[in-house]
Write a protein that holds these residues in place. Structure first.
Motif, short mmCIF file in Angstrom:
data_model
loop_
_atom_site.label_atom_id
_atom_site.label_comp_id
_atom_site.label_asym_id
_atom_site.label_seq_id
_atom_site.Cartn_x
_atom_site.Cartn_y
_atom_site.Cartn_z
N ASN A 21 0.81 -1.23 0.00
CA ASN A 21 0.00 0.00 0.00
C ASN A 21 0.84 1.27 0.00
OD1 ASN A 21 -1.83 -2.07 0.50
ND2 ASN A 21 -3.10 -0.86 1.88
N LEU A 22 2.13 1.17 0.37
CA LEU A 22 2.96 2.39 0.43
C LEU A 22 4.27 2.26 -0.35
CD1 LEU A 22 3.55 5.25 1.40
CD2 LEU A 22 4.36 4.29 3.57
N SER A 23 5.12 1.29 0.04
CA SER A 23 6.46 1.25 -0.57
C SER A 23 6.39 1.02 -2.08
CB SER A 23 7.32 0.18 0.09
OG SER A 23 7.53 0.50 1.45
N ALA A 24 5.46 0.18 -2.53
CA ALA A 24 5.35 -0.08 -3.98
C ALA A 24 5.09 1.23 -4.74
CB ALA A 24 4.22 -1.07 -4.24
N CYS A 25 4.34 2.14 -4.13
CA CYS A 25 4.03 3.42 -4.79
C CYS A 25 5.30 4.26 -4.92
CB CYS A 25 2.97 4.18 -4.02
SG CYS A 25 1.50 3.20 -3.65
N VAL A 52 -0.41 9.72 1.21
CA VAL A 52 -0.80 11.13 1.02
C VAL A 52 0.44 12.03 1.15
CG1 VAL A 52 -2.12 13.06 2.00
CG2 VAL A 52 -3.21 10.82 1.67
N GLY A 53 1.27 11.76 2.14
CA GLY A 53 2.48 12.57 2.32
C GLY A 53 3.46 12.39 1.17
N LEU A 54 3.70 11.16 0.79
CA LEU A 54 4.59 10.86 -0.34
C LEU A 54 4.12 11.59 -1.60
CD1 LEU A 54 6.76 9.07 -1.81
CD2 LEU A 54 5.00 7.29 -1.98
N SER A 55 2.83 11.58 -1.83
CA SER A 55 2.27 12.20 -3.04
C SER A 55 2.46 13.71 -3.02
CB SER A 55 0.78 11.87 -3.17
OG SER A 55 0.60 10.47 -3.14
N LYS A 56 2.36 14.32 -1.83
CA LYS A 56 2.56 15.77 -1.73
C LYS A 56 4.00 16.14 -2.07
CE LYS A 56 -1.02 16.75 1.71
NZ LYS A 56 -1.28 17.13 3.10
#
Ligand code: NAD
Length: 264
Positions: free
Chosen positions: A114-118, A163-167
């Motif tokens: 849900n996170l690292s793959a992104c 959300v933070g990574l995307s920002k």
């Protein structure tokens, strides 16, 4: 007649053998994009997903079986897919349990998928998008990227992280391209309840003897004021709109699609 505004573009959607990801892949295909899909499933499920994306109008549909827990497999998938115009990080899993009872391997798997793959897909795709002055990253987060619920520690942590990574990615990409090229944007969609296989265990947990409809009503009553589930195609329609050139200034956002859940 569909608006084929993505003709000549290439998209990759993770977790597109089911649910929201499949609906997004179909929508991108209907708009004319070549669509690479990733996701688990047996041969019949993968064949059905590819057929659905082609039937929607994709000039080409390709499946990548990468298990997103494996960064090397993600890198190989991204290299095989080649330069992307649209990246939709959608794959996700859920596990509900009190924090003290959360199995450590579920924490690890959930954070990985849900996170690292992104992070890994964006790291591979963003430089090319920047160089070409056009790119769209749509990350399927969740209301749980904005607020918490009981018994969802890894899911809430991963979605807040996304959300933070995307920002950060949105800020790093903000100056790329121009209005004519469309720029490079990175956004999150934050759905409340959407009717997909992912939430069936949570429906079943509330259904009791009353059946599935009782389970659905109970889920909605807890948090989602509209008392209506969203459908995957409705989430896909918003993801598709974010891919339009005129959406060039909508970046770094976490957009709730939650029937008022996070307005409370
Ligand atoms: P789903 O279970 O229908 O689909 C999940 C997809 O992820 C499948 O294609 C599956 O094969 C893929 N996947 C799972 N593990 C994988 C792995 N290790 N490697 C590669 N692919 C893997 O679920 P969905 O409801 O469509 O969920 C899609 C996204 O939407 C998820 O990120 C989820 O968190 C998010 N979301 C769902 C809801 C909801 O109510 N359904 C609400 C908010 C956010």
């Amino acid at each position: 007649m569909n608006d084929r505004f993505l003709e000549g573009r290439v998209a990759l959607v993770t977790g597109a053998t089911s649910g929201i990801g499949l609906a997004v892949a179909e929508a991108l295909g209907a708009a004319g994009a070549v669509v690479h899909i990733n996701g688990l499933g047996d041969a019949a499920q993968v064949r059905a997903a590819l057929a659905a994306v082609r039937a929607a109008g994709a000039p080409e549909a390709v499946h990548h079986p990468a298990d997103l827990r494996d960064p090397a497999a993600i890198r190989a998938m991204m290299a095989a897919a080649g330069p992307l115009d649209v990246l939709v990080n959608n794959a996700g899993i859920q596990h509900t349990a009190p924090l003290a009872d959360m199995p450590e391997e579920r924490w690890d798997a959930l954070l990985a998928i849900n996170l690292s793959a992104c992070f890994h897909t964006m790291k591979a795709a963003l430089p090319g998008m920047a160089a070409r002055g056009f790119g769209r990253v749509v990350n399927i987060a969740s209301v749980h990227g904005l607020v918490a619920s009981l018994h969802k520690a890894p899911y809430v942590a991963a979605k807040h992280g996304l959300v933070g990574l995307s920002k950060v990615a949105a800020l790093e990409m903000a100056g790329q391209g121009d209005r004519a090229s469309g720029g490079v944007t990175v956004n999150c969609l934050c759905p409340g309840w959407v009717e997909t296989p992912l939430i069936e265990p949570q429906i079943a947990a509330r259904a009791g003897d009353g059946g599935r409809e009782v389970g659905i009503r109970a889920l909605l009553a807890e948090k989602q004021p509209s008392l209506r589930m969203a459908l995957p195609a409705e989430i896909a329609a918003l993801a598709l709109w974010l891919c339009r050139r005129e959406a060039h200034n909508l970046t770094g956002a976490a957009i709730p699609v939650d029937g008022g859940w996070t307005a409370q």
